[in-house]
Design a protein around this motif. Structure first.
Motif, PDB file in Angstrom:
ATOM      1  N   TYR A  44       0.833  -1.206   0.000  1.00  0.00           N
ATOM      2  CA  TYR A  44       0.000   0.000   0.000  1.00  0.00           C
ATOM      3  C   TYR A  44       0.872   1.262   0.000  1.00  0.00           C
ATOM      4  CZ  TYR A  44      -4.602  -2.162   0.753  1.00  0.00           C
ATOM      5  OH  TYR A  44      -5.781  -2.846   0.599  1.00  0.00           O
ATOM      6  N   ARG A  45       1.923   1.239   0.792  1.00  0.00           N
ATOM      7  CA  ARG A  45       2.798   2.411   0.863  1.00  0.00           C
ATOM      8  C   ARG A  45       3.526   2.633  -0.463  1.00  0.00           C
ATOM      9  NH1 ARG A  45       5.389   2.263   7.030  1.00  0.00           N
ATOM     10  NH2 ARG A  45       3.378   2.371   8.114  1.00  0.00           N
ATOM     11  N   MET A  50       3.823   6.003  -5.543  1.00  0.00           N
ATOM     12  CA  MET A  50       3.479   6.245  -6.953  1.00  0.00           C
ATOM     13  C   MET A  50       2.536   7.445  -7.077  1.00  0.00           C
ATOM     14  SD  MET A  50       2.609   2.443  -8.382  1.00  0.00           S
ATOM     15  CE  MET A  50       3.545   1.009  -7.861  1.00  0.00           C
ATOM     16  N   LEU A  51       1.512   7.472  -6.219  1.00  0.00           N
ATOM     17  CA  LEU A  51       0.531   8.556  -6.290  1.00  0.00           C
ATOM     18  C   LEU A  51       1.157   9.898  -5.926  1.00  0.00           C
ATOM     19  CD1 LEU A  51      -2.622   6.846  -4.704  1.00  0.00           C
ATOM     20  CD2 LEU A  51      -1.895   6.911  -7.091  1.00  0.00           C
ATOM     21  N   ASP A 463      -7.058  12.586  -1.660  1.00  0.00           N
ATOM     22  CA  ASP A 463      -8.097  11.825  -0.963  1.00  0.00           C
ATOM     23  C   ASP A 463      -7.732  10.342  -0.921  1.00  0.00           C
ATOM     24  OD1 ASP A 463      -9.549  14.114  -0.566  1.00  0.00           O
ATOM     25  OD2 ASP A 463     -10.933  13.776  -2.226  1.00  0.00           O
ATOM     26  N   SER A 464      -7.270   9.818  -2.057  1.00  0.00           N
ATOM     27  CA  SER A 464      -6.904   8.401  -2.123  1.00  0.00           C
ATOM     28  C   SER A 464      -5.716   8.106  -1.223  1.00  0.00           C
ATOM     29  CB  SER A 464      -6.573   8.015  -3.570  1.00  0.00           C
ATOM     30  OG  SER A 464      -7.702   8.179  -4.413  1.00  0.00           O
ATOM     31  N   MET A 465      -4.725   8.995  -1.239  1.00  0.00           N
ATOM     32  CA  MET A 465      -3.543   8.779  -0.398  1.00  0.00           C
ATOM     33  C   MET A 465      -3.909   8.817   1.082  1.00  0.00           C
ATOM     34  SD  MET A 465      -0.321  10.630  -2.343  1.00  0.00           S
ATOM     35  CE  MET A 465      -1.137  12.191  -2.714  1.00  0.00           C
ATOM     36  N   ASN A 466      -4.814   9.710   1.448  1.00  0.00           N
ATOM     37  CA  ASN A 466      -5.248   9.776   2.855  1.00  0.00           C
ATOM     38  C   ASN A 466      -5.977   8.492   3.252  1.00  0.00           C
ATOM     39  OD1 ASN A 466      -4.189  12.330   3.291  1.00  0.00           O
ATOM     40  ND2 ASN A 466      -6.070  13.380   2.675  1.00  0.00           N
ATOM     41  N   ASN A 467      -6.790   7.948   2.340  1.00  0.00           N
ATOM     42  CA  ASN A 467      -7.474   6.681   2.626  1.00  0.00           C
ATOM     43  C   ASN A 467      -6.464   5.558   2.841  1.00  0.00           C
ATOM     44  OD1 ASN A 467     -10.031   7.804   2.424  1.00  0.00           O
ATOM     45  ND2 ASN A 467     -10.235   7.340   0.232  1.00  0.00           N
ATOM     46  N   ARG A 471      -5.349   3.240   6.244  1.00  0.00           N
ATOM     47  CA  ARG A 471      -5.308   1.779   6.270  1.00  0.00           C
ATOM     48  C   ARG A 471      -3.905   1.233   6.502  1.00  0.00           C
ATOM     49  NH1 ARG A 471      -8.463  -2.345   2.259  1.00  0.00           N
ATOM     50  NH2 ARG A 471      -7.841  -4.255   3.307  1.00  0.00           N
ATOM     51  N   ALA A 472      -2.890   1.854   5.846  1.00  0.00           N
ATOM     52  CA  ALA A 472      -1.532   1.291   5.905  1.00  0.00           C
ATOM     53  C   ALA A 472      -0.525   2.210   6.566  1.00  0.00           C
ATOM     54  CB  ALA A 472      -1.056   0.948   4.488  1.00  0.00           C
ATOM     55  N   GLY A 473      -0.951   3.409   6.999  1.00  0.00           N
ATOM     56  CA  GLY A 473      -0.047   4.301   7.699  1.00  0.00           C
ATOM     57  C   GLY A 473       1.065   4.834   6.815  1.00  0.00           C
ATOM     58  N   ASN A 474       2.038   5.479   7.443  1.00  0.00           N
ATOM     59  CA  ASN A 474       3.252   5.935   6.785  1.00  0.00           C
ATOM     60  C   ASN A 474       4.365   5.974   7.827  1.00  0.00           C
ATOM     61  OD1 ASN A 474       2.861   8.346   8.289  1.00  0.00           O
ATOM     62  ND2 ASN A 474       1.744   9.287   6.602  1.00  0.00           N
TER      63      ASN A 474
END
Length: 539
Positions: A44-45, A50-51, A463-467, A471-474
């Protein structure tokens, strides 16, 4: 240390080890689940990386300069340089630089160091009485003022005390920090002091334009005697004076040129900016503006390439094969394999972690929708297809974009501003000024339809990156702050509890085998005693 099987002859340790392998199977599955979650978190990260790169590529198109399709051929004299934005029409233009803006400056009229010596700006004035031509300590305690004028011609003054226990640098620092718009410094090469305006241009008194632009007052003995600064030696700053003519509108030069006077050497005429460097000796010099779509084309192509790369990689993750018969290896299984075998196993175990993932697929769907929805602008283009950017005809390519170079270059050359609006248009301020919570559905739809493609894409990506972060943190979040992390924490807790349980089970097995050994020892002892008694009776 435990040793078993002395009485029974059994390999107790091996038996218990095999029993514990069966008991450990749920624990191995927990470790495998945790490893899978860690790999999924990292996958996910990787998507978020990529995004992020795509969002940065989109952001680079926010600048007006990214769509500037005008190239300027400047005169060879170097008297000035011109730049033109995309709104400027191709053609020839003339400029005369009558005067270059300069700074007001006052320089020591002679060296300030005594013959054969050199002053130090860091040492105290009192320690250098013989280094200066005139002893500075003589003026200790005196006060002088410096007066300058702002853009409106209003006076601004500041007093400074001569303190021989301080250095010349300390005095300069005080002058430079007094908000008078001047800078004082010592030029060691010429052994002179310079005091000058920090800005170019003419800053004079509104009451007396002939007055000095940097005026000394009070006890000026230190300035005139020690630093050799003479008020009469001031060279006043002057404004830039530039004349401009558009030969496309005035080919016969019959109209008076446009003339501008200002304090800066950067003078703007519409979309053309002139940077004056020296006078043109009372003559007009010509420069030309022509179309150059290369940079704008490359900027758009770079974004399209990054978009296609991102779409391809995301689709690859969504369609990646999932090998459910290849769970993560346990430590014991890894020890039994060669390094290459373990590497190949891990490749299959990691494959397909985001297969058909709804969160990732929604990213692609949202970006497609944002790019293909028309933009309401005042320009002639409101869709990508109108400037030569279309979806690949082969559906198997996953909706990547293709560029018709001829069509895109033509759009950039004929109406670059409309292309800019397509990518960067902003919604009507009367709508955006309404607080979000008070907007109607129709108003939100209007804002969306008027917003350019770049802002839409960036909003969708963020928005997608925040979602995904939820879910997967940073790297900035602890495990307790995202969904997968909390599941990993839960598994860790279950692992710890199960390990304590395994310890108890192993202790129980050893206890049972120990009691068996004790019973066998006792039986053996009784048997030996009985045999002894029978043997003695037969004698």
């Amino acid at each position: 240390m435990r040793i078993g099987g002395i009485a029974s002859g059994l390999d107790t340790e091996s038996i218990i080890k095999q029993l514990m392998q069966v008991e450990r199977q749920p624990l191995d599955r927990m470790f495998q689940r945790k490893q899978t979650l860690e790999w999924q978190r990292d996958a996910y990260r990787e998507v978020n990386t990529m995004l992020t790169n795509l969002e940065r590529s989109a952001y680079s198109l926010r600048l007006t300069a990214a769509f500037n399709t005008r190239s300027v051929t400047n005169p060879s004299s170097g008297a000035f340089t011109a730049t033109a934005n995309s709104s400027v029409q191709n053609g020839n233009y003339e400029v005369e630089v009558q005067q270059v803006a300069t700074k007001t400056r006052n320089i020591s009229t002679e060296n300030i160091s005594a013959d054969g010596k050199k002053i130090s700006t860091t040492g105290t004035l009192a320690s250098q009485t013989d280094a200066f031509k005139v002893d500075p300590s003589t003026y200790d305690g005196q006060s002088f003022t410096i007066t300058t004028y702002n853009a409106n011609g209003d006076a601004q003054s500041k007093s400074f005390n001569v303190d021989s226990s301080k250095s010349l640098d300390a005095l300069f620092k005080e002058i430079n920090g007094a908000n008078l718009g001047v800078k004082a410094y010592y030029d060691s090469a010429y052994d002179k002091v310079v005091i000058e305006r920090t800005e170019t241009g003419k800053f004079t008194s509104s009451a007396d334009p002939a007055a000095p632009q940097i005026e000394f007052g009070g006890d000026t003995g230190f300035l005139t005697d020690v630093l050799k600064l003479d008020q009469a030696s001031e060279v006043g700053g002057q404004n830039a004076i530039v004349k401009f003519r558009n030969l496309s509108l005035d080919p016969t030069r019959s109209d008076a040129p446009i003339e501008k006077e200002q304090r800066s050497n950067t003078v703007t005429f519409g979309g053309i900016t002139i940077n004056a460097q020296q006078t043109t000796n009372n003559t007009f010099e010509t420069f030309s503006v022509s179309s150059n779509t290369d940079q704008a084309f490359e900027n758009i192509k770079s974004f399209v390439d990054k978009y296609n790369e991102t779409i391809t990689n995301l689709r690859g993750k969504l369609s990646e094969e999932r090998y459910r018969n290849f769970p993560p290896l346990t430590d014991e299984q890894r020890r039994e394999m060669s390094e290459r075998e373990a590497e190949l196993w891990d490749e299959k175990a990691k494959s397909g972690l985001l297969r058909r993932d709804s969160m990732v697929s929604s990213v692609i769907d949202k970006m497609r929708l944002e790019l293909y929805t028309p933009v309401e602008t005042s320009g002639q283009y409101n869709q990508l297809t109108e400037i030569g950017i279309t979806t690949a005809k082969d559906y198997r390519m996953g909706g990547i974009l293709e560029i018709d170079e001829t069509k895109l270059r033509a759009a950039l050359e004929t109406d670059p501003d409309s292309v800019y609006q397509l990518f960067n248009n902003t919604a009507d301020k009367t709508l955006t000024d309404i607080p979000k919570e008070n907007r109607t559905l129709e108003q939100n739809q209007q804002i969306s339809s008027q917003t350019g493609l770049v802002a839409r894409i960036r909003t969708s990506l963020n928005d997608s990156m925040n979602n995904i972060v939820r879910r997967a943190g940073n790297e900035h979040r602890t495990n307790q702050q995202f969904t997968i992390g909390r599941e990993m924490v839960s598994i860790d807790s279950r692992i710890n509890n199960f390990q304590r349980r395994l310890t108890q089970i192993e202790d129980r097995y050893w206890s049972q085998f120990t009691r068996m050994e004790q019973a066998m020892n006792q039986a053996n002892a009784q048997g030996a005693a009985l045999m002894n008694q029978l043997g003695m009776g037969m004698m």
